[in-house]
Each structure stands twice: as C-alpha cells, then as structure tokens.
Scaffold this motif. Structure first.
Motif, PDB file in Angstrom:
ATOM      1  N   LYS A  42       0.836  -1.211   0.000  1.00 23.17           N
ATOM      2  CA  LYS A  42       0.000   0.000   0.000  1.00 23.17           C
ATOM      3  C   LYS A  42       0.865   1.252   0.000  1.00 23.17           C
ATOM      4  O   LYS A  42       0.600   2.192  -0.741  1.00 23.17           O
ATOM      5  CB  LYS A  42      -0.929   0.013   1.217  1.00 23.17           C
ATOM      6  CG  LYS A  42      -2.243  -0.708   0.970  1.00 23.17           C
ATOM      7  CD  LYS A  42      -3.138  -0.664   2.171  1.00 23.17           C
ATOM      8  CE  LYS A  42      -3.830   0.665   2.293  1.00 23.17           C
ATOM      9  NZ  LYS A  42      -4.843   0.692   3.351  1.00 23.17           N
ATOM     10  N   SER A  43       1.913   1.255   0.824  1.00 24.80           N
ATOM     11  CA  SER A  43       2.774   2.440   0.899  1.00 24.80           C
ATOM     12  C   SER A  43       3.553   2.643  -0.400  1.00 24.80           C
ATOM     13  O   SER A  43       3.909   3.772  -0.738  1.00 24.80           O
ATOM     14  CB  SER A  43       3.721   2.353   2.096  1.00 24.80           C
ATOM     15  OG  SER A  43       4.702   1.365   1.896  1.00 24.80           O
ATOM     16  N   GLU A  44       3.801   1.554  -1.131  1.00 21.76           N
ATOM     17  CA  GLU A  44       4.492   1.655  -2.422  1.00 21.76           C
ATOM     18  C   GLU A  44       3.525   2.010  -3.558  1.00 21.76           C
ATOM     19  O   GLU A  44       3.946   2.202  -4.694  1.00 21.76           O
ATOM     20  CB  GLU A  44       5.193   0.319  -2.742  1.00 21.76           C
ATOM     21  CG  GLU A  44       6.358   0.014  -1.823  1.00 21.76           C
ATOM     22  CD  GLU A  44       6.857  -1.409  -1.939  1.00 21.76           C
ATOM     23  OE1 GLU A  44       6.541  -2.090  -2.949  1.00 21.76           O
ATOM     24  OE2 GLU A  44       7.560  -1.860  -1.023  1.00 21.76           O
ATOM     25  N   GLY A  45       2.229   2.027  -3.254  1.00 22.39           N
ATOM     26  CA  GLY A  45       1.236   2.393  -4.258  1.00 22.39           C
ATOM     27  C   GLY A  45       0.909   1.285  -5.249  1.00 22.39           C
ATOM     28  O   GLY A  45       0.368   1.551  -6.313  1.00 22.39           O
ATOM     29  N   LEU A  46       1.227   0.030  -4.906  1.00 24.59           N
ATOM     30  CA  LEU A  46       0.970  -1.086  -5.816  1.00 24.59           C
ATOM     31  C   LEU A  46      -0.417  -1.706  -5.631  1.00 24.59           C
ATOM     32  O   LEU A  46      -0.936  -2.357  -6.531  1.00 24.59           O
ATOM     33  CB  LEU A  46       2.045  -2.162  -5.644  1.00 24.59           C
ATOM     34  CG  LEU A  46       3.463  -1.709  -6.010  1.00 24.59           C
ATOM     35  CD1 LEU A  46       4.484  -2.759  -5.621  1.00 24.59           C
ATOM     36  CD2 LEU A  46       3.559  -1.419  -7.493  1.00 24.59           C
ATOM     37  N   ILE A  47      -0.981  -1.530  -4.438  1.00 21.42           N
ATOM     38  CA  ILE A  47      -2.332  -2.024  -4.196  1.00 21.42           C
ATOM     39  C   ILE A  47      -3.155  -0.911  -3.548  1.00 21.42           C
ATOM     40  O   ILE A  47      -2.610   0.065  -3.046  1.00 21.42           O
ATOM     41  CB  ILE A  47      -2.359  -3.290  -3.295  1.00 21.42           C
ATOM     42  CG1 ILE A  47      -1.826  -2.999  -1.893  1.00 21.42           C
ATOM     43  CG2 ILE A  47      -1.603  -4.437  -3.940  1.00 21.42           C
ATOM     44  CD1 ILE A  47      -2.011  -4.151  -0.914  1.00 21.42           C
ATOM     45  N   GLU A  48      -4.469  -1.080  -3.580  1.00 26.71           N
ATOM     46  CA  GLU A  48      -5.360  -0.114  -2.938  1.00 26.71           C
ATOM     47  C   GLU A  48      -6.450  -0.854  -2.190  1.00 26.71           C
ATOM     48  O   GLU A  48      -6.660  -2.051  -2.394  1.00 26.71           O
ATOM     49  CB  GLU A  48      -5.958   0.827  -3.971  1.00 26.71           C
ATOM     50  CG  GLU A  48      -6.788   0.125  -5.031  1.00 26.71           C
ATOM     51  CD  GLU A  48      -7.196   1.058  -6.163  1.00 26.71           C
ATOM     52  OE1 GLU A  48      -6.787   2.219  -6.178  1.00 26.71           O
ATOM     53  OE2 GLU A  48      -7.951   0.588  -7.023  1.00 26.71           O
ATOM     54  N   SER A  49      -7.123  -0.119  -1.321  1.00 23.02           N
ATOM     55  CA  SER A  49      -8.193  -0.695  -0.525  1.00 23.02           C
ATOM     56  C   SER A  49      -9.494  -0.001  -0.892  1.00 23.02           C
ATOM     57  O   SER A  49      -9.769   1.096  -0.409  1.00 23.02           O
ATOM     58  CB  SER A  49      -7.876  -0.508   0.965  1.00 23.02           C
ATOM     59  OG  SER A  49      -8.868  -1.103   1.754  1.00 23.02           O
ATOM     60  N   PRO A  50     -10.303  -0.627  -1.786  1.00 25.81           N
ATOM     61  CA  PRO A  50     -11.541   0.028  -2.216  1.00 25.81           C
ATOM     62  C   PRO A  50     -12.568   0.146  -1.092  1.00 25.81           C
ATOM     63  O   PRO A  50     -13.386   1.046  -1.087  1.00 25.81           O
ATOM     64  CB  PRO A  50     -12.059  -0.872  -3.335  1.00 25.81           C
ATOM     65  CG  PRO A  50     -11.397  -2.184  -3.127  1.00 25.81           C
ATOM     66  CD  PRO A  50     -10.095  -1.912  -2.424  1.00 25.81           C
ATOM     67  N   LYS A  51     -12.514  -0.779  -0.132  1.00 25.62           N
ATOM     68  CA  LYS A  51     -13.325  -0.666   1.070  1.00 25.62           C
ATOM     69  C   LYS A  51     -12.572  -1.315   2.213  1.00 25.62           C
ATOM     70  O   LYS A  51     -11.643  -2.089   1.993  1.00 25.62           O
ATOM     71  CB  LYS A  51     -14.723  -1.256   0.892  1.00 25.62           C
ATOM     72  CG  LYS A  51     -14.765  -2.709   0.483  1.00 25.62           C
ATOM     73  CD  LYS A  51     -16.194  -3.131   0.222  1.00 25.62           C
ATOM     74  CE  LYS A  51     -16.199  -4.543  -0.346  1.00 25.62           C
ATOM     75  NZ  LYS A  51     -17.527  -4.998  -0.699  1.00 25.62           N
ATOM     76  N   ARG A  52     -12.961  -1.011   3.421  1.00 22.87           N
ATOM     77  CA  ARG A  52     -12.220  -1.451   4.602  1.00 22.87           C
ATOM     78  C   ARG A  52     -11.959  -2.946   4.590  1.00 22.87           C
ATOM     79  O   ARG A  52     -12.867  -3.743   4.404  1.00 22.87           O
ATOM     80  CB  ARG A  52     -13.014  -1.056   5.850  1.00 22.87           C
ATOM     81  CG  ARG A  52     -12.235  -1.206   7.114  1.00 22.87           C
ATOM     82  CD  ARG A  52     -12.956  -0.499   8.252  1.00 22.87           C
ATOM     83  NE  ARG A  52     -12.124  -0.566   9.447  1.00 22.87           N
ATOM     84  CZ  ARG A  52     -12.261  -1.496  10.370  1.00 22.87           C
ATOM     85  NH1 ARG A  52     -13.187  -2.423  10.252  1.00 22.87           N
ATOM     86  NH2 ARG A  52     -11.473  -1.508  11.422  1.00 22.87           N
TER      87      ARG A  52
END
Length: 58
Positions: A42-52
């Motif tokens: 997440k911090s590298e911007g490779l994945i995201e969290s569309p919902k919790r």
C-alpha cells in the motif's frame, strides 16, 4: 518469489477485491506476513483498498 510478489499475483488474478484471510488461503502464507506485506504494498502504491479490509492490485 517473495511474499509481496505472491500477494500481488493473487490480487491481480482475482476479479474481486480480496480480504486478508482470502489472501492467506490463496498464497499459503502466514497471516502476519500477509498483513506486513499489504502495508508495504500500500505504501508503495501497488495495491489499494476500495473498502475497509479489502485489497486489490492497481
């Protein structure tokens, strides 16, 4: 293959966002290892969290 690579592959191959537990089952990795790798990805911007508590590859 590193834990981060395995998780990224699992997320890319899934049509739907995945929960941590789904990733653990798909990769066979330890839950703590998955959680640590998710934070890094997440911090590298490779994945995201569309919902919790759900994650997907960008």
């Amino acid at each position: 293959m590193s834990a981060k690579e395995m998780i990224l592959e699992a997320l890319k191959s899934s049509p739907e966002p995945m929960k941590t537990q789904d990733i653990v089952q798909k990769t066979g990795l330890d839950k703590k290892e998955v959680e640590k790798a998710i934070k890094e990805l997440k911090s590298e911007g490779l994945i995201e969290s569309p919902k919790r508590c759900f994650y997907k590859a960008k």
